[in-house]
Scaffold this motif. Structure first.
Motif, PDB file in Angstrom:
ATOM      1  N   ALA A  30       0.701  -1.343  -0.113  1.00 12.63           N
ATOM      2  CA  ALA A  30       0.042  -0.125  -0.021  1.00 12.63           C
ATOM      3  C   ALA A  30       1.104   1.181   0.040  1.00 12.63           C
ATOM      4  N   PHE A  31       2.043   1.141   0.616  1.00 13.66           N
ATOM      5  CA  PHE A  31       3.195   2.207   0.503  1.00 13.66           C
ATOM      6  C   PHE A  31       4.439   1.424   0.860  1.00 13.66           C
ATOM      7  N   ALA A  32       5.341   2.073   0.724  1.00  8.98           N
ATOM      8  CA  ALA A  32       6.934   1.511   1.089  1.00  8.98           C
ATOM      9  C   ALA A  32       7.626   2.210   2.217  1.00  8.98           C
ATOM     10  N   THR A  33       8.575   1.701   2.849  1.00  9.39           N
ATOM     11  CA  THR A  33       9.314   2.379   3.873  1.00  9.39           C
ATOM     12  C   THR A  33      10.780   2.925   3.254  1.00  9.39           C
ATOM     13  N   THR A  34      11.027   2.700   1.770  1.00  7.82           N
ATOM     14  CA  THR A  34      12.036   3.296   1.348  1.00  7.82           C
ATOM     15  C   THR A  34      11.610   3.855  -0.173  1.00  7.82           C
ATOM     16  N   ASN A  35      12.496   4.701  -0.688  1.00  2.07           N
ATOM     17  CA  ASN A  35      12.255   5.440  -1.870  1.00  2.07           C
ATOM     18  C   ASN A  35      12.355   4.596  -3.045  1.00  2.07           C
TER      19      ASN A  35
END
Length: 331
Positions: A178-183
């Protein structure tokens, strides 16, 4: 292996994709969340044996969604451990070879390096008919099977049946993609596992409005510990505030195949795809290839011309120096 919260451990495979070992609450009982890339089963089994005990096996394998980097080793692990695989009903067409996911969008705005390589990804679909089961969706509080302290939340946009897992007692969130914790737009950030809550898998998001709504839904939970499909563990205020910032200032792409008109999916798979925009890369590659061919041809012609000139106007051979005879006997 890193600890997300009590009884929750993250295993990062090849610095790119994460799987999670979630303890049920009783000694030696646990659930595997996601299964990594194809061929990851040996790494996961060895990690489980080390974390728990040799020969351990989970109660079940729960797939947050069916993309290749999350379901890749599900079949091998399910057969090895003799356990079921659970997934949201909307993921079943893609996990039973009845359908393939919408094509990736390599033209999406700010897709980064992932957009480039997405051109070469094969169609994503698996045949798990013998092991996969539908996640129950009739439970009002959406309790996760085998994990009574957890509930699942439907967070589509990246995959139609994508789910995130949340434990209210300590506000632990497993956010899937749903999202990430890195770019994801930065290769160094991914390789170095630099923490930054950001958009996940932009080229594979088929409905950007749903992606934004899913982020807002999860941000409202105000999680204190986060583990996602990609990126390092994020805890404390950085988790809560970082996700809130993403929800409040969601970076909607300026252009892309699914930005203004999403793909439509139903229980049978893909029902509609918007027209594909022109991808400039193939044309650019053709121009580059033609240029390389032209330069190569010119170099070959130049080399042939030089050879002709050498044959027509041979260079004089250097004469050997004359030895002057003095008539003296050698000493």
């Amino acid at each position: 292996m890193k600890q997300v919260a009590t009884g929750v451990h993250q295993l990062s495979i090849q610095r790119f994709v994460n799987v999670y070992f979630v303890e049920v609450g009783l000694a030696g009982e646990w659930v595997l969340v996601d299964s990594g890339l194809p061929g990851s089963e040996k790494t996961i089994i060895e990690a489980a044996d080390k974390l728990f005990y040799p020969g351990t096996h989970p109660q079940a394998i729960l797939l947050t969604h069916g993309h290749m980097d999350h379901a890749g080793s599900a079949q091998a692990l399910a057969e090895h451990w003799k356990v079921p695989v659970l997934a949201h009903p909307l993921e079943l067409p893609f996990l039973t070879a009845q359908a393939v996911y919408p094509p990736a969008d390599p033209t999406v705005d700010r897709g980064g390096s992932l957009a480039f390589v997405s051109r070469f990804f094969p169609p994503q679909s698996f045949q798990l008919r013998d092991v996969v089961q539908a996640l129950p969706t009739t439970d009002a509080d959406q309790t996760v099977p085998y994990l009574p302290e957890w509930r699942w939340l439907h967070v589509p946009g990246h995959a139609p049946g994508q789910v995130a897992l949340f434990r209210e007692s300590d506000r632990t969130l497993l956010g899937a993609d749903a999202f990430a914790t890195t770019n994801h737009e930065s290769v160094p950030a991914v390789l170095l596992q630099q923490a930054e809550i950001s958009v996940a898998g932009a080229p594979f998001n088929y409905d950007w409005q749903q992606v934004r709504q899913s982020v807002q839904l999860l941000a409202a939970l105000r999680p204190q510990a986060i583990g996602c499909g990609h990126g390092p563990v994020v805890q404390g205020p950085e988790a809560t505030e970082g996700l809130q910032r993403l929800a409040e200032a969601f970076p909607m792409p300026a252009h892309g195949r699914y930005v203004h008109e999403p793909a439509r999916l139903d229980a049978n798979g893909v029902a509609y795809l918007p027209p594909a925009p022109t991808d400039p890369l193939p044309g650019q590659l053709k121009v580059a290839a033609a240029g390389a061919l032209l330069l190569g041809s010119a170099a070959l012609l130049l080399q042939k011309q030089r050879r002709r000139n050498q044959n027509k106007y041979p260079q004089p051979q250097p004469r050997e120096p004359r030895v002057r005879r003095t008539g003296k006997a050698p000493q």
